[in-house]
Design a protein around this motif. Structure first.
Motif, PDB file in Angstrom:
ATOM      1  N   MET A  63       0.829  -1.198   0.000  1.00  0.00           N
ATOM      2  CA  MET A  63       0.000   0.000   0.000  1.00  0.00           C
ATOM      3  C   MET A  63       0.866   1.252   0.000  1.00  0.00           C
ATOM      4  O   MET A  63       0.516   2.259  -0.608  1.00  0.00           O
ATOM      5  CB  MET A  63      -0.916   0.023   1.231  1.00  0.00           C
ATOM      6  N   TYR A  75      -1.192   4.526   7.515  1.00  0.00           N
ATOM      7  CA  TYR A  75      -0.886   3.095   7.611  1.00  0.00           C
ATOM      8  C   TYR A  75       0.099   2.817   8.742  1.00  0.00           C
ATOM      9  O   TYR A  75       0.019   1.783   9.392  1.00  0.00           O
ATOM     10  CB  TYR A  75      -0.308   2.579   6.291  1.00  0.00           C
TER      11      TYR A  75
ATOM     12  N   CYS B 113     -16.163  -2.756   5.449  1.00  0.00           N
ATOM     13  CA  CYS B 113     -15.965  -2.678   4.000  1.00  0.00           C
ATOM     14  C   CYS B 113     -14.507  -2.822   3.588  1.00  0.00           C
ATOM     15  O   CYS B 113     -14.180  -2.648   2.435  1.00  0.00           O
ATOM     16  CB  CYS B 113     -16.506  -1.362   3.461  1.00  0.00           C
ATOM     17  N   GLY B 114     -13.641  -3.122   4.482  1.00  0.00           N
ATOM     18  CA  GLY B 114     -12.234  -3.244   4.127  1.00  0.00           C
ATOM     19  C   GLY B 114     -11.441  -1.984   4.387  1.00  0.00           C
ATOM     20  O   GLY B 114     -10.225  -2.027   4.457  1.00  0.00           O
ATOM     21  N   GLY B 115     -12.116  -0.874   4.517  1.00  0.00           N
ATOM     22  CA  GLY B 115     -11.433   0.365   4.849  1.00  0.00           C
ATOM     23  C   GLY B 115     -10.406   0.725   3.793  1.00  0.00           C
ATOM     24  O   GLY B 115     -10.611   0.464   2.612  1.00  0.00           O
ATOM     25  N   TYR B 117      -7.627  -0.595   3.385  1.00  0.00           N
ATOM     26  CA  TYR B 117      -6.811  -1.732   2.964  1.00  0.00           C
ATOM     27  C   TYR B 117      -7.475  -2.359   1.740  1.00  0.00           C
ATOM     28  O   TYR B 117      -8.101  -3.396   1.806  1.00  0.00           O
ATOM     29  CB  TYR B 117      -6.680  -2.746   4.095  1.00  0.00           C
ATOM     30  N   ASP B 118      -7.303  -1.684   0.649  1.00  0.00           N
ATOM     31  CA  ASP B 118      -7.986  -2.065  -0.576  1.00  0.00           C
ATOM     32  C   ASP B 118      -6.985  -2.892  -1.385  1.00  0.00           C
ATOM     33  O   ASP B 118      -6.447  -2.426  -2.373  1.00  0.00           O
ATOM     34  CB  ASP B 118      -8.378  -0.760  -1.277  1.00  0.00           C
ATOM     35  N   THR B 122      -6.765  -8.354   2.009  1.00  0.00           N
ATOM     36  CA  THR B 122      -7.853  -8.059   2.930  1.00  0.00           C
ATOM     37  C   THR B 122      -9.212  -8.369   2.313  1.00  0.00           C
ATOM     38  O   THR B 122      -9.436  -8.090   1.145  1.00  0.00           O
ATOM     39  CB  THR B 122      -7.796  -6.571   3.312  1.00  0.00           C
ATOM     40  N   VAL B 123     -10.104  -8.920   3.111  1.00  0.00           N
ATOM     41  CA  VAL B 123     -11.476  -9.148   2.663  1.00  0.00           C
ATOM     42  C   VAL B 123     -12.209  -7.808   2.679  1.00  0.00           C
ATOM     43  O   VAL B 123     -12.229  -7.140   3.709  1.00  0.00           O
ATOM     44  CB  VAL B 123     -12.195 -10.132   3.599  1.00  0.00           C
ATOM     45  N   PRO B 124     -12.761  -7.393   1.571  1.00  0.00           N
ATOM     46  CA  PRO B 124     -13.402  -6.075   1.559  1.00  0.00           C
ATOM     47  C   PRO B 124     -14.757  -6.084   2.256  1.00  0.00           C
ATOM     48  O   PRO B 124     -15.802  -5.937   1.637  1.00  0.00           O
ATOM     49  CB  PRO B 124     -13.540  -5.767   0.064  1.00  0.00           C
ATOM     50  N   LYS B 128     -19.069 -10.002   2.815  1.00  0.00           N
ATOM     51  CA  LYS B 128     -18.746 -10.871   1.689  1.00  0.00           C
ATOM     52  C   LYS B 128     -18.793 -12.341   2.111  1.00  0.00           C
ATOM     53  O   LYS B 128     -18.935 -13.218   1.273  1.00  0.00           O
ATOM     54  CB  LYS B 128     -17.346 -10.561   1.164  1.00  0.00           C
TER      55      LYS B 128
ATOM     56  N   TYR C 160     -17.112 -15.634  -2.025  1.00  0.00           N
ATOM     57  CA  TYR C 160     -17.920 -14.521  -1.538  1.00  0.00           C
ATOM     58  C   TYR C 160     -19.396 -14.865  -1.662  1.00  0.00           C
ATOM     59  O   TYR C 160     -19.799 -15.590  -2.561  1.00  0.00           O
ATOM     60  CB  TYR C 160     -17.626 -13.258  -2.342  1.00  0.00           C
ATOM     61  N   ARG C 161     -20.192 -14.291  -0.768  1.00  0.00           N
ATOM     62  CA  ARG C 161     -21.623 -14.555  -0.822  1.00  0.00           C
ATOM     63  C   ARG C 161     -22.247 -13.861  -2.017  1.00  0.00           C
ATOM     64  O   ARG C 161     -21.738 -12.868  -2.508  1.00  0.00           O
ATOM     65  CB  ARG C 161     -22.299 -14.031   0.452  1.00  0.00           C
ATOM     66  N   THR C 164     -23.912  -9.488  -2.214  1.00  0.00           N
ATOM     67  CA  THR C 164     -23.379  -8.520  -1.259  1.00  0.00           C
ATOM     68  C   THR C 164     -23.207  -7.200  -1.979  1.00  0.00           C
ATOM     69  O   THR C 164     -23.142  -7.140  -3.197  1.00  0.00           O
ATOM     70  CB  THR C 164     -22.031  -8.979  -0.713  1.00  0.00           C
ATOM     71  N   LYS C 167     -18.219  -2.435  -2.736  1.00  0.00           N
ATOM     72  CA  LYS C 167     -17.440  -1.875  -1.657  1.00  0.00           C
ATOM     73  C   LYS C 167     -18.014  -0.578  -1.093  1.00  0.00           C
ATOM     74  O   LYS C 167     -18.080  -0.402   0.104  1.00  0.00           O
ATOM     75  CB  LYS C 167     -16.040  -1.631  -2.165  1.00  0.00           C
TER      76      LYS C 167
END
Ligand code: SF4
Lengths: 410, 190, 190
Positions: A63, A75, B113-115, B117-118, B122-124, B128, C160-161, C164, C167
């Motif tokens: 990132m 971060y 929503c993952g914030g 950390y896109d 990371t799981v968004p 999900k 993923y479901r 949903t 984002k």
């Protein structure tokens, strides 16, 4: 009459046992972060273990390569989230090293005060959590109460309780508020009282002592070869503290001691942290004195460098003049133009030597930001501490390693 | 008993009297104030979760005191912090282990929503992988927002509502803004 | 400063030290891959260097230098607690099959760092006893810190479901999305 079991030797009386595999984590409630351990047990003794970090890998380094230099600050807050401002300082110093700029005196003093307050919050959390894991819930609640005061002190200054992003490349976001010095002084005093209270509950507590003394001994040589640093290394008797060995900011001007343990066991690490709380308090008091001595009209009283290439112009200029607007736009959209090169800057973070290795290819985006996260190293050495010990000792040992997921897995 | 009131009638019978209500309403009312929680704390938000549980904010006042560190005994799953792709199967498994009825609170922007950390790791947003009842935005949310989230969940449980809800800014009561402005010498109104 | 280490290295390894520099006060020596382990061993054991403290090991993807023979730079930083100086050793590795000797015999601490380096960059370490991924999971394909790995390319472990929200959708709640739920002010208990 002779005892009946004379003809047996002890080995025959032992029940044969199969080694058992046990999976611990990654969402074990007594672990600080998310970590998984696969243990091989013989009875209650840990025969071997495989520690698997990485459950909180959030791609910090990737990132950082995507935004501007300044966009890395949020971060860094979330690396070691117990002491966010120390991470801010570390990263800011690394970029400033590449840029070759030095922050004015007041900015440096502010960094020291906030950093040390952050360190106090970190050690309070760690020691409190460790006590809680050994069943002593009261010190944990007391320490959290004290941490709340520190956060309040940060909040009046930075506007956030925990994730501050307060420092900038080239200085600080804002100068200290009027009440800051008085408030910080008072906070530190109150926190020290709580620390003493907490210790009075623990240090003569038989259970606490028995479960920490002589448990998880880390020898000096192993610690060095593993790259362990911070309170854990000092607990093992190595006198290495970046603040003393290579003083950065204004640490060279204040007087403080580096506490050192003797045996390198869990208890020593606890005590080193406790003592560091007091030393941090000393540093803060002296630094606050230094802050009061700065003449408010001199250039020393500035908190940021006076360089439009690095610092954002004041808002009145952004809205009032075309130069200010353009300057602001360029800094936000393109970022600070950092000359090509690479630098490794290291500071004393909450858990030890926190290093940022930054590589620039010129321009506003970092080419690579590598963080040397101290608890990754401590955690690696924990394998040796756990093996051969009892299953129940894993939790206090982990408490004293103070593994912070965000920093460890990045 | 304020919340059950709509469907409740007090039937006469001297001093003691007795109360009738729909069974579901009574059950929902009982459930919403005895939530056993499973904190699935992974990241920075966990610090704020501790703070919300600690004496100053004291989440116990709202009937969500007892953390249960076994998913089988818990009603509410607090997902506190970032869920990485590697963690996702673990979270899913814990959710599956919980017994009905169960509710999920996504604590913090990362869980919702993952914030920021896109990225690949990371799981968004945990919606999900599992249904979410309440999302509490904030990075990390302030303890006040956490309490709001808990109260919102309780309200939803009472209503039997299983859609996703987001905690919003609470409105200040009338006259509070003037008072704050006077007290702290700040401007809050446009 | 620690010029002494660079001088000692040049003295000992001659032409195998490809370049040295001291930019920003950090002493850097680039050595050939063949003598990487030897150089590290020397830095640790030589009494005038005595770098017994392992600081860091990682890599840089230099895909911009246009030289496929030197795409990856692996570096190790070592520090001497007694002499208070530090040095950074570097080695340049080719794009296909980047491989270099492991440093575990020199500093045990290199173990996890090399695993991480393998995980993130795909650099292999000859003689490493346990070269597995460390931060990511076994199923992950590719090495994310290489510049050619797209940052957002996730490889989910849990499907993923269905249905949903995207984002950013929850933030559109004010536009009448099904998520919309205003927070009712808490009623006073009677
Ligand atoms: S929402 Fe923010 S504070 Fe919470 S886990 Fe995510 S990054 Fe950390």
């Amino acid at each position: 009459m002779e005892p009946i079991d004379l003809e047996y030797d002890d080995a025959e009386l032992e029940l044969p046992s199969e080694p058992m595999s046990l999976n611990m984590g990654p969402s074990h409630p007594a672990m600080h972060g998310t970590i998984r351990m696969v243990l091989k047990l013989d009875g209650e003794t840990v025969k071997s273990t495989d520690i698997q970090p990485g459950y909180l890998h959030r791609a910090f380094e990737k990132m950082a390569e995507r935004g501007t230099w300044a966009q890395v600050f949020p971060y860094t807050d979330r690396l070691n989230y117990c002491s966010p401002l120390l991470n801010n300082v570390g990263y800011a110093l690394a970029v400033e090293k590449l840029l070759g700029i030095t922050v004015p005196r007041m900015g440096q003093l502010l960094r020291v005060v906030h950093g040390e307050l952050s360190r106090m919050a970190d050690h309070l959390t760690c020691n409190g959590a460790m006590a809680m894991e050994l069943g002593a819930f009261t010190p944990f609640l007391w320490y959290l109460k004290a941490r709340e005061w520190i956060w309040e002190c940060h909040e009046t200054q930075t506007g956030a309780r925990m994730t501050h992003s307060y420092f900038r490349i080239g200085g600080t976001a804002l100068p200290a508020t009027d009440q800051f010095v008085a408030r910080a002084r008072k906070t530190v005093q109150r926190v020290l009282e709580v620390v003493a209270e907490g210790e009075s509950l623990l240090l003569r507590n038989r259970i606490f002592l028995d479960r920490t003394q002589g448990i998880g001994v880390l020898s000096r040589e192993t610690a060095l070869a593993y790259g362990v640093s911070g309170p854990m290394l000092r607990g093992s008797g190595v006198d290495y503290d970046v603040r003393k060995d290579k003083p950065y900011l204004t640490y060279g001007e204040v007087d403080f001691d580096v506490p050192i343990g003797e045996d390198g066991d869990t208890f020593d690490r606890f005590m080193v942290r406790s003592e560091e709380l007091r030393q941090s308090a000393r540093i803060i008091e002296q630094t606050l004195d230094l802050m009061e001595k700065v003449d408010p009209r001199s250039p020393d009283a500035k908190v940021s460098v006076d360089d439009p290439r690095v610092m954002l112009p004041p808002k009145s200029e952004v809205y009032g003049t075309i130069e200010g607007t353009i300057n602001h736009f360029k800094l936000i959209m393109e970022g600070v133009d950092v000359p090509a090169g690479e630098a490794y800057a290291y500071t004393e973070g909450g858990n030890g030597e926190l290093g940022f290795f930054v590589v620039s290819r010129g321009g506003g985006t970092p080419w690579r930001v590598r963080v040397r996260s101290p608890c990754f190293y401590s955690l690696q050495s924990a394998k040796g501490l756990i093996e051969g010990g009892m299953l129940a000792d894993i939790v206090p040992i982990f408490g004293s390693v103070n593994m912070i997921g965000g920093e460890c897995d990045r | 008993m304020a919340d059950v009131e709509l469907e409740t009638r007090v039937v006469g019978g001297g001093d003691a009297g007795f109360v009738t209500t729909k069974f579901e309403a009574l059950l929902a009312w009982a459930r919403k104030y005895s939530l056993f929680q499973y904190p699935f704390a992974t990241a920075c938000c966990g610090m704020e979760f501790f703070a919300a549980a600690s004496p100053r904010y004291d989440i116990a006042r709202f009937g969500a005191e007892a953390p249960r560190f076994s998913p089988r005994q818990a009603d509410v799953l607090w997902v506190v912090g970032t869920i990485s792709q590697r963690q996702a199967p673990v979270l899913k498994r814990i959710y599956d282990q919980m017994t009905e009825p169960k509710w999920v609170i996504a604590f913090g922007t990362c869980a919702s929503c993952g914030g920021f950390y896109d990225n690949y790791a990371t799981v968004p947003g945990i919606d999900k992988i599992l249904p979410v009842d309440v999302m509490i935005p904030g990075c990390p949310p302030r303890p006040e927002a956490v309490l709001d989230g808990l109260m919102l969940l309780q309200q939803k449980i009472g209503d039997g509502d299983r859609t996703t809800a987001v905690v919003k800014n609470t409105q200040l009561p009338d006259g509070a803004e003037e008072k704050l402005e006077r007290l702290y010498n700040i401007r809050m109104r446009p | 400063m620690a010029r002494i280490i660079l001088d000692r290295l040049k003295e000992r390894f001659g032409a195998d030290v490809l370049e040295t520099s001291s930019q920003h006060g950090d002493d850097v020596a680039v050595v050939t891959p063949a003598r990487w382990r030897e150089a590290a061993e020397f830095v640790r054991t030589d009494p005038r260097c005595a770098c017994d403290y392992f600081v860091d090991l990682s890599a840089i993807d230099c895909c911009d230098n246009g030289d496929p023979e030197a795409r990856f730079e692996v570096y190790v930083i070592a520090y001497s607690v007694a002499r208070k100086h530090r040095v950074r050793l570097k080695v340049r590795l080719p794009e296909d099959n980047p491989e270099v000797d492991t440093l575990i015999p020199v500093w045990v601490g290199a173990n996890w760092m090399e695993r991480e380096c393998f995980d993130m960059f795909g650099v292999r370490f000859k003689g490493h006893p346990d070269l597995r991924r460390i931060l990511l999971y076994e199923e992950f394909k590719g090495h994310p810190l290489r510049k050619d790995y797209p940052a957002q390319q996730a490889q989910p472990l849990v499907a993923y479901r269905e249905g949903t929200y995207d984002k950013l959708r929850p933030f559109l709640a004010d536009e009448g999305m099904p998520l919309d739920r205003t927070f009712k002010a808490a009623q006073d208990p009677d």
